[in-house]
Design an enzyme around this catalytic site. Structure first.
Site, PDB file in Angstrom:
ATOM      1  N   HIS A  65       0.847  -1.054   0.008  1.00  0.00           N
ATOM      2  CA  HIS A  65       0.035  -0.138  -0.007  1.00  0.00           C
ATOM      3  C   HIS A  65       0.982   1.208   0.154  1.00  0.00           C
ATOM      4  CE1 HIS A  65      -4.200  -1.949   1.523  1.00  0.00           C
ATOM      5  NE2 HIS A  65      -3.696  -2.305   0.722  1.00  0.00           N
ATOM      6  N   TYR A 194      -9.280   4.975   7.890  1.00  0.00           N
ATOM      7  CA  TYR A 194      -9.361   5.537   9.327  1.00  0.00           C
ATOM      8  C   TYR A 194     -10.495   6.712   9.585  1.00  0.00           C
ATOM      9  CZ  TYR A 194      -4.845   3.291  10.533  1.00  0.00           C
ATOM     10  OH  TYR A 194      -3.897   2.288  10.695  1.00  0.00           O
ATOM     11  N   PRO A 285      -3.599  -0.363  19.031  1.00  0.00           N
ATOM     12  CA  PRO A 285      -3.360  -0.593  17.774  1.00  0.00           C
ATOM     13  C   PRO A 285      -3.730   0.571  16.582  1.00  0.00           C
ATOM     14  CG  PRO A 285      -5.468  -1.478  18.388  1.00  0.00           C
ATOM     15  CD  PRO A 285      -4.707  -0.733  19.488  1.00  0.00           C
ATOM     16  N   LYS A 289       1.679  -0.458  15.320  1.00  0.00           N
ATOM     17  CA  LYS A 289       3.021  -0.644  15.413  1.00  0.00           C
ATOM     18  C   LYS A 289       3.276  -1.638  16.203  1.00  0.00           C
ATOM     19  CE  LYS A 289       4.699   3.058  13.531  1.00  0.00           C
ATOM     20  NZ  LYS A 289       4.358   2.441  12.344  1.00  0.00           N
ATOM     21  N   TYR A 377       4.215   6.428  10.287  1.00  0.00           N
ATOM     22  CA  TYR A 377       3.555   5.414   9.717  1.00  0.00           C
ATOM     23  C   TYR A 377       4.290   4.196   9.027  1.00  0.00           C
ATOM     24  CZ  TYR A 377      -1.004   2.858   9.009  1.00  0.00           C
ATOM     25  OH  TYR A 377      -1.987   1.669   8.842  1.00  0.00           O
TER      26      TYR A 377
HETATM   27  P1  FAD Z   1       3.296 -12.310  21.108  1.00  0.00           P
HETATM   28  O1  FAD Z   1       2.703 -12.324  19.519  1.00  0.00           O
HETATM   29  O2  FAD Z   1       2.136 -12.029  22.207  1.00  0.00           O
HETATM   30  O3  FAD Z   1       4.036 -13.582  21.074  1.00  0.00           O
HETATM   31  C1  FAD Z   1       4.266 -14.030  22.571  1.00  0.00           C
HETATM   32  C2  FAD Z   1       4.197 -15.583  22.720  1.00  0.00           C
HETATM   33  O4  FAD Z   1       4.729 -16.212  24.049  1.00  0.00           O
HETATM   34  C3  FAD Z   1       2.750 -16.101  22.334  1.00  0.00           C
HETATM   35  O5  FAD Z   1       2.674 -17.195  21.285  1.00  0.00           O
HETATM   36  C4  FAD Z   1       2.325 -16.947  23.861  1.00  0.00           C
HETATM   37  O6  FAD Z   1       1.584 -17.782  23.652  1.00  0.00           O
HETATM   38  C5  FAD Z   1       3.632 -17.036  24.374  1.00  0.00           C
HETATM   39  N1  FAD Z   1       3.828 -17.365  25.549  1.00  0.00           N
HETATM   40  C6  FAD Z   1       3.150 -16.607  26.501  1.00  0.00           C
HETATM   41  N2  FAD Z   1       3.492 -16.909  27.969  1.00  0.00           N
HETATM   42  C7  FAD Z   1       4.230 -17.942  27.793  1.00  0.00           C
HETATM   43  C8  FAD Z   1       4.892 -19.011  28.754  1.00  0.00           C
HETATM   44  N3  FAD Z   1       4.690 -18.711  30.004  1.00  0.00           N
HETATM   45  N4  FAD Z   1       5.632 -19.855  28.254  1.00  0.00           N
HETATM   46  C9  FAD Z   1       5.937 -19.899  26.700  1.00  0.00           C
HETATM   47  N5  FAD Z   1       5.384 -19.056  25.978  1.00  0.00           N
HETATM   48  C10 FAD Z   1       4.498 -18.094  26.294  1.00  0.00           C
HETATM   49  N6  FAD Z   1      -0.828  -4.845  16.845  1.00  0.00           N
HETATM   50  C11 FAD Z   1      -1.039  -3.953  15.469  1.00  0.00           C
HETATM   51  O7  FAD Z   1       0.016  -3.516  15.285  1.00  0.00           O
HETATM   52  N7  FAD Z   1      -2.269  -4.183  14.860  1.00  0.00           N
HETATM   53  C12 FAD Z   1      -3.419  -4.913  15.248  1.00  0.00           C
HETATM   54  O8  FAD Z   1      -4.390  -4.739  14.755  1.00  0.00           O
HETATM   55  C13 FAD Z   1      -3.110  -5.637  16.550  1.00  0.00           C
HETATM   56  N8  FAD Z   1      -4.061  -6.384  16.858  1.00  0.00           N
HETATM   57  C14 FAD Z   1      -4.047  -7.257  18.080  1.00  0.00           C
HETATM   58  C15 FAD Z   1      -4.975  -7.802  18.688  1.00  0.00           C
HETATM   59  C16 FAD Z   1      -4.826  -8.835  19.757  1.00  0.00           C
HETATM   60  C17 FAD Z   1      -5.989  -9.409  20.188  1.00  0.00           C
HETATM   61  C18 FAD Z   1      -3.486  -8.355  20.463  1.00  0.00           C
HETATM   62  C19 FAD Z   1      -3.502  -9.442  21.743  1.00  0.00           C
HETATM   63  C20 FAD Z   1      -2.653  -7.985  20.072  1.00  0.00           C
HETATM   64  C21 FAD Z   1      -2.773  -7.158  18.653  1.00  0.00           C
HETATM   65  N9  FAD Z   1      -1.766  -6.246  18.384  1.00  0.00           N
HETATM   66  C22 FAD Z   1      -1.969  -5.545  17.236  1.00  0.00           C
HETATM   67  C23 FAD Z   1      -0.362  -6.288  18.624  1.00  0.00           C
HETATM   68  C24 FAD Z   1       0.622  -7.394  18.181  1.00  0.00           C
HETATM   69  O9  FAD Z   1      -0.224  -8.469  17.473  1.00  0.00           O
HETATM   70  C25 FAD Z   1       1.689  -7.557  18.989  1.00  0.00           C
HETATM   71  O10 FAD Z   1       2.388  -6.345  19.347  1.00  0.00           O
HETATM   72  C26 FAD Z   1       2.446  -8.521  18.596  1.00  0.00           C
HETATM   73  O11 FAD Z   1       2.081  -9.939  18.573  1.00  0.00           O
HETATM   74  C27 FAD Z   1       3.915  -8.938  19.301  1.00  0.00           C
HETATM   75  O12 FAD Z   1       4.602  -9.776  19.164  1.00  0.00           O
HETATM   76  P2  FAD Z   1       5.387 -10.512  20.256  1.00  0.00           P
HETATM   77  O13 FAD Z   1       6.126 -11.579  19.554  1.00  0.00           O
HETATM   78  O14 FAD Z   1       6.217  -9.437  21.178  1.00  0.00           O
HETATM   79  O15 FAD Z   1       4.402 -11.268  21.261  1.00  0.00           O
HETATM   80  C1  PHB Z   2      -5.382  -4.543  10.928  1.00  0.00           C
HETATM   81  O1  PHB Z   2      -5.464  -4.758   9.608  1.00  0.00           O
HETATM   82  O2  PHB Z   2      -5.783  -5.403  11.470  1.00  0.00           O
HETATM   83  C2  PHB Z   2      -4.992  -3.292  11.338  1.00  0.00           C
HETATM   84  C3  PHB Z   2      -4.598  -2.089  10.387  1.00  0.00           C
HETATM   85  C4  PHB Z   2      -4.238  -0.943  10.867  1.00  0.00           C
HETATM   86  C5  PHB Z   2      -4.447  -0.730  12.276  1.00  0.00           C
HETATM   87  C6  PHB Z   2      -4.574  -1.837  13.359  1.00  0.00           C
HETATM   88  C7  PHB Z   2      -5.039  -3.076  12.619  1.00  0.00           C
HETATM   89  O3  PHB Z   2      -3.820   0.454  12.763  1.00  0.00           O
END
Ligand code: FAD
Ligand code: PHB
Length: 383
Positions: A65, A194, A285, A289, A377
């Protein structure tokens, strides 16, 4: 610890540098590969995934995009990324697809990745050899490590295991949440929209040419049972609708409510345990980021670990927390800024609304203000 984007990218970067690691994950592979979360990859994130050899499907299926649209007072305004940022773009590609590609790459290296581990306990990180105890397939295992990378997300055990008083917490709760859906419907616009609306924020996003991702601002304690599909479509139409434009409907295949929070702990380290990604910081979100920050953290951490293993140089590891926190706080600010500009504040008054509209029209009419939004962004190269 953790096979989310942070843990899997770190493990792969270390593998490419010839450094061994064990990845432990509490969930199943199936669960991780279907958990719907983020969708926007900054240019730097997509480039990194490409450079480490996990970008083939991303390049084939990801949607590049070149801008987003901001909608308010019945009009859409486009922010063009390449012209404002020296040619940078974003890629729309679901987080679970990134995770799928990273799991496949990890398994191919034949280095360990254990799913469904239980009873995880970390300790000794202030010594030279921290330990992880856990259960796997009925066995109790103790790992003696050189370092622990706490990539276990916001509810993991690593951050929680750091002695009280060693970390400072900075946080902010927002008085709203997002109700998000995935729908089997072609996107109704080529780019993300948005929308600021008197009934609350709405976002039009997508996952593929046949799948739309949509969000509505709702109350933090919103009960999903009060949102039958028809009500969701009506509300989306109200907030996103414009004359001459229709929102494509389709079967809703996923529905969930996500709370909105800003959270940072400092420092992102305790002895030989380093925190990365959501275990150390959460952003609302609105700035897209979260996933990008997680990848940016482990890129720096991998460099620090490589310097230590290759020539015993610990200086980059010592600087890790301070180095990554600069980007973290920039992203915290941007995410707060987008959130504050675009959501209806429950206790807001007419003055707040006027301020938000003034900010939106500034961002859409001043090239310099638009460029600031755009460079944040698509992701800042140097922070
Ligand atoms: P995570 O992806 O959370 O990975 C951590 C991993 O550790 C998980 O798989 C978990 O199962 C594992 N874990 C936890 N505890 C333990 C343990 N005790 N032992 C072993 N493993 C463990 N960000 C955006 O930018 N846009 C969005 O639209 C957006 N939507 C989101 C929706 C939801 C419901 C959530 C929860 C987050 C969202 N985020 C979004 C944020 C984004 O998904 C996270 O910032 C990203 O996943 C961070 O990656 P990470 O690897 O740090 O953590
Ligand atoms: C998404 O596609 O899930 C999405 C896109 C932009 C955002 C947050 C989530 O700011």
């Amino acid at each position: 610890m953790g096979a989310g984007p942070a843990g899997l990218v770190l493990a792969h970067l270390l593998h490419l540098k010839g450094i061994d690691s064990v990845v432990l994950e509490s969930q199943s592979r199936e669960y991780l590969e279907h958990r719907v979360r983020a969708g926007v990859l900054e240019q730097g994130t997509a480039d990194l995934l490409d450079a480490i050899g996990v970008g083939d499907r991303l390049r084939r299926e990801g949607l590049v995009h070149e801008g987003i649209e901001l909608q308010f007072e019945g009009e859409r305004h486009r922010i063009d990324f390449p012209s404002l940022t020296g040619g940078r773009r974003i890629t729309v590609y679901g987080q679970q697809e990134v995770v799928k590609d990273l799991i496949a790459a990890r398994l191919e290296t034949e280095r360990p990745l254990l799913f469904e581990v239980t009873d995880v306990a970390v300790g000794g990180f202030e010594s030279d050899s921290p330990t992880i105890r856990f259960g796997h397939e009925g066995e109790k295992i103790e790992l003696r490590c050189d370092f622990i990378a706490g990539c276990d997300g916001s509810h993991g055990v690593c951050r929680e295991s750091i002695p009280e008083g060693a970390l400072t917490v900075f946080e902010r709760e927002y008085p709203f949440a997002w109700l998000g859906i995935l729908a089997a419907a072609p996107p109704s616009n080529d780019e993300l929209i948005y929308a600021y609306h008197e009934r609350g924020f709405a976002l039009h996003s997508m996952r593929s040419p046949t799948v739309t991702r949509l969000y509505l601002q709702v109350r933090p304690d919103e009960d999903l049972d009060e949102w039958p599909d028809e009500r969701i479509w009506d509300e989306l139409e109200r907030r996103l609708g414009l004359e001459g434009w229709t929102l494509n409907n389709g079967e809703i295949t996923e529905k969930g409510v996500t709370g909105m929070r800003s959270f940072v702990v400092e420092p992102m380290q305790c002895g030989r345990m380093f925190l990365a990604g959501d275990s150390a910081h959460i952003v609302p979100p609105t700035g897209a980021k979260g996933l990008n920050l997680a990848v940016a953290d482990v890129r720096v951490l991998a460099e620090g670990l490589a310097a230590w293993f290759e020539n015993g140089d610990g200086s980059a590891l010592e600087r890790y927390s301070a180095d990554v926190l600069r980007r973290v706080w920039r992203a915290e600010h941007f995410s707060w800024f987008m959130t504050s500009m675009l959501h209806r504040l429950e206790d807001g008054d007419a003055f707040d609304v006027k301020l938000q509209l003034a900010q939106l029209s500034y961002v859409c009419s001043s090239e310099r203000a638009a460029a600031s939004l755009a460079e944040n962004y698509v992701g800042l190269e140097h922070v």
